[in-house]
Design a protein around this motif. Structure first.
Motif, PDB file in Angstrom:
ATOM      1  N   GLY A 249     -97.139  31.362  11.678  1.00  0.00           N
ATOM      2  CA  GLY A 249     -96.107  32.189  11.062  1.00  0.00           C
ATOM      3  C   GLY A 249     -96.268  32.319   9.565  1.00  0.00           C
ATOM      4  N   ASP A 250     -97.199  31.541   8.988  1.00  0.00           N
ATOM      5  CA  ASP A 250     -97.492  31.560   7.552  1.00  0.00           C
ATOM      6  C   ASP A 250     -96.251  31.211   6.741  1.00  0.00           C
ATOM      7  N   TYR A 251     -95.446  32.187   6.420  1.00  0.00           N
ATOM      8  CA  TYR A 251     -94.245  31.974   5.607  1.00  0.00           C
ATOM      9  C   TYR A 251     -93.076  31.458   6.438  1.00  0.00           C
ATOM     10  N   ILE A 252     -93.235  31.364   7.757  1.00  0.00           N
ATOM     11  CA  ILE A 252     -92.190  30.824   8.634  1.00  0.00           C
ATOM     12  C   ILE A 252     -92.452  29.335   8.836  1.00  0.00           C
ATOM     13  N   GLY A 279     -78.596  29.706   9.077  1.00  0.00           N
ATOM     14  CA  GLY A 279     -78.867  30.953   8.374  1.00  0.00           C
ATOM     15  C   GLY A 279     -80.212  30.997   7.682  1.00  0.00           C
ATOM     16  N   LYS A 280     -81.091  30.035   7.961  1.00  0.00           N
ATOM     17  CA  LYS A 280     -82.389  29.990   7.293  1.00  0.00           C
ATOM     18  C   LYS A 280     -83.425  30.907   7.930  1.00  0.00           C
ATOM     19  N   GLY A 281     -83.066  31.515   9.038  1.00  0.00           N
ATOM     20  CA  GLY A 281     -84.004  32.419   9.691  1.00  0.00           C
ATOM     21  C   GLY A 281     -84.843  31.750  10.756  1.00  0.00           C
ATOM     22  N   PRO A 282     -85.981  32.341  11.116  1.00  0.00           N
ATOM     23  CA  PRO A 282     -86.767  31.851  12.257  1.00  0.00           C
ATOM     24  C   PRO A 282     -87.515  30.559  11.961  1.00  0.00           C
ATOM     25  N   ILE A 283     -87.929  29.909  13.033  1.00  0.00           N
ATOM     26  CA  ILE A 283     -88.778  28.728  12.944  1.00  0.00           C
ATOM     27  C   ILE A 283     -89.747  28.782  14.118  1.00  0.00           C
ATOM     28  N   LEU A 284     -90.921  28.198  13.935  1.00  0.00           N
ATOM     29  CA  LEU A 284     -91.967  28.252  14.961  1.00  0.00           C
ATOM     30  C   LEU A 284     -92.253  26.844  15.472  1.00  0.00           C
ATOM     31  N   MET A 285     -92.270  26.686  16.793  1.00  0.00           N
ATOM     32  CA  MET A 285     -92.615  25.407  17.416  1.00  0.00           C
ATOM     33  C   MET A 285     -93.857  25.582  18.278  1.00  0.00           C
ATOM     34  N   GLU A 286     -94.784  24.636  18.158  1.00  0.00           N
ATOM     35  CA  GLU A 286     -95.921  24.580  19.077  1.00  0.00           C
ATOM     36  C   GLU A 286     -95.746  23.347  19.947  1.00  0.00           C
TER      37      GLU A 286
END
Length: 393
Positions: A249-252, A279-286
């Motif tokens: 996500g780079d910036y995520i 309210g911080k927006g998206p997050i990515l989980m692997e």
């Protein structure tokens, strides 16, 4: 005659011992078990985060038994689907989830059923955790009227409340999930969407487009890559220049988690959900996980990996065995109690399979039903010159 009497006597004595053992088990009260225990869990890898999920997880006895039963149900359901497919009772595409049970159960443990979830075609486990029944899932697999989509969706298209499938187009569910997350933000209902995809789909361009939009709009979405390491049959090292999917996500912000440990997944999902709701927006989980079967039923799963590798994962990292060992070693359950769950699960699966092979198929008149939410006029012509199919809601 004497020999027969001896056999009968031995059988009766064995029965008495069995009954006595059952009485001993039954006499154990809930007070005999540890109601709650705390376990060390693996540290996750972080991307653009100062801190991550905790390094310990608390598990109650009630939660442990629930997680164990659900994971066993998914495992047994998938093994039964494998059997029915080989008997040509289930036809078409069928992608099994056994080995990855900790992902579905852990994710559900970290969010609520009022949150939303969308995934790819390996969807049977999520259909169960989202409120579907084993009977409905098995009947859908065999194309029967009692299936969760009335027998018209099959393996890849199952839906429940706040669960949007089972999507057959690789990666297509990710932007759809962003749309659901946009609706959550628009309505201001403090809900979020979990959008799942595999390591194969992770290279799709539409996923990066969705990252961009979701970050710009600070959507409450958890992107989850279920990295089972082989996509359709090619190892991640051969198919991706970067195998650190949690950084894609780079910036995520991103986190990489042990997807074979239900407690690791649960704590990581709680952390990610709190991030989104703030309210911080998206997050990515692997989630680093592993499928025991091939990609689909047409894939034997051993041409690009060895049987020894699969067996090693089963023996060292199986999600059900891991939870079972934790509970037994901390006196949170008895072997007999877990065996009773196993027996009950097997019976539930067999009963569902019986229903799924005897329930009638949907009639042809139902082919166009549920296309519209209301009674729009709709006809399908050309199947036969004398047949007109109408749509009903």
């Amino acid at each position: 005659m004497q020999k027969m009497l001896t056999i009968i006597s031995n059988v009766l004595r064995g029965s008495a011992r069995s009954n006595a053992a059952s009485l001993v088990v039954a006499s154990r009260s809930y007070a005999d078990f540890t109601p709650e225990a705390t376990f060390d869990i693996k540290k996750v890898d972080l991307h653009r985060l100062e801190e991550g999920p905790p390094l310990t997880a608390t598990l109650t006895r009630e939660e442990g038994l629930k997680y164990y039963r659900t994971m066993q149900t998914i495992r047994r359901m998938e093994l039964k689907a494998d059997q029915l497919y080989k008997q040509k009772i289930i036809r078409g595409f069928c992608h099994l989830y056994d080995g990855q049970e900790a992902c579905a159960v852990g994710i559900e443990g970290g969010i609520t059923l009022s949150d939303h979830l969308i995934t790819a075609y390996r969807a049977h486990g999520y259909t169960l955790t989202r409120g579907g029944t084993v009977r409905e899932i098995m009947a859908e697999l065999t194309g029967r009227r009692g299936g969760i989509a009335k027998g018209k969706g099959g393996s890849m298209h199952m839906y429940t409340k706040n669960f949007y499938g089972g999507n057959g187009i690789v990666g297509a569910q990710v932007p759809l999930g962003a749309g659901v997350a946009l609706a959550c933000k628009y309505l201001g209902n403090d809900q979020l969407c979990v959008s799942l995809y595999g390591d194969g789909a992770a290279n799709q361009g539409q996923i990066f487009e969705t990252y961009n939009m979701s970050s710009l709009w600070k959507l409450p979405i958890i992107f989850i890559c279920e990295n089972n390491q082989y996509a359709m049959g090619t190892s991640v090292e051969r198919s991706a220049a970067s195998t650190e999917y949690y950084k894609r996500g780079d910036y995520i912000p991103g986190i990489r988690v042990d997807g074979m440990d239900v407690l690791c997944v649960r704590e990581a999902t709680k952390f990610a959900a709190a991030h989104c709701r703030s309210g911080k927006g998206p997050i990515l989980m692997e989630l680093q996980t592993y499928r025991y079967h091939g990609h689909s039923m047409s894939d034997p799963g051993v041409s690009y990996r060895t049987r020894e590798e699969i067996q090693e994962v089963r023996s060292k990292s199986d999600p059900i065995s891991m939870l079972k060992d934790r509970m037994l070693s901390n006196n949170m359950a008895s072997i007999e109690e877990l065996k009773e769950i196993d027996i009950a699960v097997r019976k539930e699966i067999e009963d569902a399979a019986q229903f799924a092979t005897t329930d009638p198929e949907p009639p042809l008149d139902d082919l166009c039903s549920h296309i519209f939410a209301n009674d729009q006029p709709f006809e399908v012509r050309g199947a036969t010159p004398w047949t007109k199919l109408t749509s009903t809601s």
